[in-house]
Design a protein around this motif. Structure first.
Motif, PDB file in Angstrom:
ATOM      1  N   GLY A 280       0.800  -1.219  -0.505  1.00 29.74           N
ATOM      2  CA  GLY A 280       0.480  -0.252  -0.051  1.00 29.74           C
ATOM      3  C   GLY A 280       1.128   1.130  -0.218  1.00 29.74           C
ATOM      4  N   ARG A 281       2.070   1.358  -0.400  1.00 26.99           N
ATOM      5  CA  ARG A 281       2.909   2.869  -0.517  1.00 26.99           C
ATOM      6  C   ARG A 281       3.406   3.381  -1.848  1.00 26.99           C
ATOM      7  N   ALA A 282       2.746   2.545  -3.332  1.00 25.87           N
ATOM      8  CA  ALA A 282       3.164   2.949  -4.130  1.00 25.87           C
ATOM      9  C   ALA A 282       2.816   4.193  -4.510  1.00 25.87           C
ATOM     10  N   ASP A 283       2.066   4.721  -3.740  1.00 25.28           N
ATOM     11  CA  ASP A 283       1.922   6.049  -3.774  1.00 25.28           C
ATOM     12  C   ASP A 283       2.841   7.256  -3.025  1.00 25.28           C
ATOM     13  N   ARG A 284       3.732   6.490  -2.696  1.00 23.37           N
ATOM     14  CA  ARG A 284       4.748   6.957  -1.510  1.00 23.37           C
ATOM     15  C   ARG A 284       6.127   6.482  -2.077  1.00 23.37           C
TER      16      ARG A 284
ATOM     17  N   TRP B 284      18.000   2.711   8.198  1.00 24.37           N
ATOM     18  CA  TRP B 284      19.724   3.577   7.189  1.00 24.37           C
ATOM     19  C   TRP B 284      20.352   3.957   8.025  1.00 24.37           C
ATOM     20  N   ALA B 285      20.705   4.098   9.276  1.00 24.24           N
ATOM     21  CA  ALA B 285      21.463   3.975  10.089  1.00 24.24           C
ATOM     22  C   ALA B 285      22.679   3.934   9.931  1.00 24.24           C
ATOM     23  N   PRO B 286      22.881   2.757   9.723  1.00 23.29           N
ATOM     24  CA  PRO B 286      24.204   2.396   9.661  1.00 23.29           C
ATOM     25  C   PRO B 286      24.813   2.478   7.939  1.00 23.29           C
ATOM     26  N   VAL B 287      24.028   3.843   7.022  1.00 21.82           N
ATOM     27  CA  VAL B 287      25.377   4.147   5.883  1.00 21.82           C
ATOM     28  C   VAL B 287      26.107   4.703   6.369  1.00 21.82           C
TER      29      VAL B 287
ATOM     30  N   ASP C 210      11.138   4.145   3.054  1.00 22.51           N
ATOM     31  CA  ASP C 210      10.347   2.807   3.578  1.00 22.51           C
ATOM     32  C   ASP C 210      10.534   1.856   2.464  1.00 22.51           C
ATOM     33  N   THR C 211      10.338   2.818   1.394  1.00 24.00           N
ATOM     34  CA  THR C 211      10.089   2.015  -0.354  1.00 24.00           C
ATOM     35  C   THR C 211      10.926   1.355  -0.996  1.00 24.00           C
ATOM     36  N   PHE C 212      12.482   1.570   0.041  1.00 27.25           N
ATOM     37  CA  PHE C 212      13.682   0.930  -0.069  1.00 27.25           C
ATOM     38  C   PHE C 212      13.897  -0.168   0.477  1.00 27.25           C
TER      39      PHE C 212
END
Length: 209
Positions: free
Chosen positions: A69-73, A141-144, A78-80
């Motif tokens: 349900g995240r196609a619009d974002r 994402w924090a470890p990146v 959180d879409t990676f």
């Protein structure tokens, strides 16, 4: 970006590209800041000493975004597959002799990530990775940030960025009215998140039109 500024950035990148040692340069910034353009220009200048590994190769597939349900974002943090991206960076930091690592890339015409698109040979000293969330410190994402030896943040006039984004969406097949809504309701929401990481960069690069 004028020739003098680009020359300065190229010299800085070249200092990272030391034969026999793998380093990772991260280029972050909001959507439309010019990250992929700068990365491509740097690789063209550095030749065989550098390769681009884009963060966008870790976009979730459209079918999965639909399921969630995240196609619009699409393009939100959180879409990676952030843990997958971090795992690849960790692997790239420690190249194995004779082993080519294959990284994914994002095909804008398909709007999908494509696995195995970018070969990274073990003797390439500099990996340039670019994307929105290299400096994002939330959750996965924090470890990146710790996996990147040097991080730059591109800062571009918002009016210029928005124009670039709309034009890019139109170029890849979206109607202009739809593109303008998408930029306003999605890309610019993401841009505000990305801006929070600015102070975590080693270098802030102002980019003119």
């Amino acid at each position: 970006m004028d020739a003098r500024q680009f020359g300065t950035l190229t010299s800085r990148a070249r200092r990272l590209a030391v034969p026999g040692r793998r380093r990772i340069l991260g280029i972050a910034g909001p959507p439309g800041a010019g990250k992929s353009t700068l990365a491509a220009q740097l690789v063209a200048a550095l030749g065989d000493s550098a390769v681009i590994v884009p963060m966008d190769g870790f976009h979730l597939a459209q079918a999965e975004l639909n399921r969630l349900g995240r196609a619009d974002r699409k393009g939100a943090p959180d879409t990676f597959d952030a843990p997958g991206y971090a795992a690849l960076l960790a692997r790239l930091r420690a190249p194995e002799p004779g082993v080519v690592v294959y990284a994914p890339a994002f095909d804008r015409a398909l709007e999908e990530a494509v696995a195995g698109s970018v070969p990274v040979a073990p003797d390439v000293p500099l990996v340039i990775t670019e994307g929105n969330y290299l400096l994002h410190d939330d959750a996965a994402w924090a470890p990146v940030r710790a996996l990147v030896d040097e991080a730059w943040f591109l800062e571009t006039d918002p009016v210029v960025r928005v124009r670039r984004l709309v034009d890019r969406h139109v170029r890849f097949g979206k109607e202009r009215a739809y593109a303008e809504r998408w930029v306003r309701d999605s890309d610019e929401v993401n841009a505000r998140l990305v801006a929070r990481g600015r102070d975590r960069a080693d270098l802030v690069v102002p980019v003119s039109a």
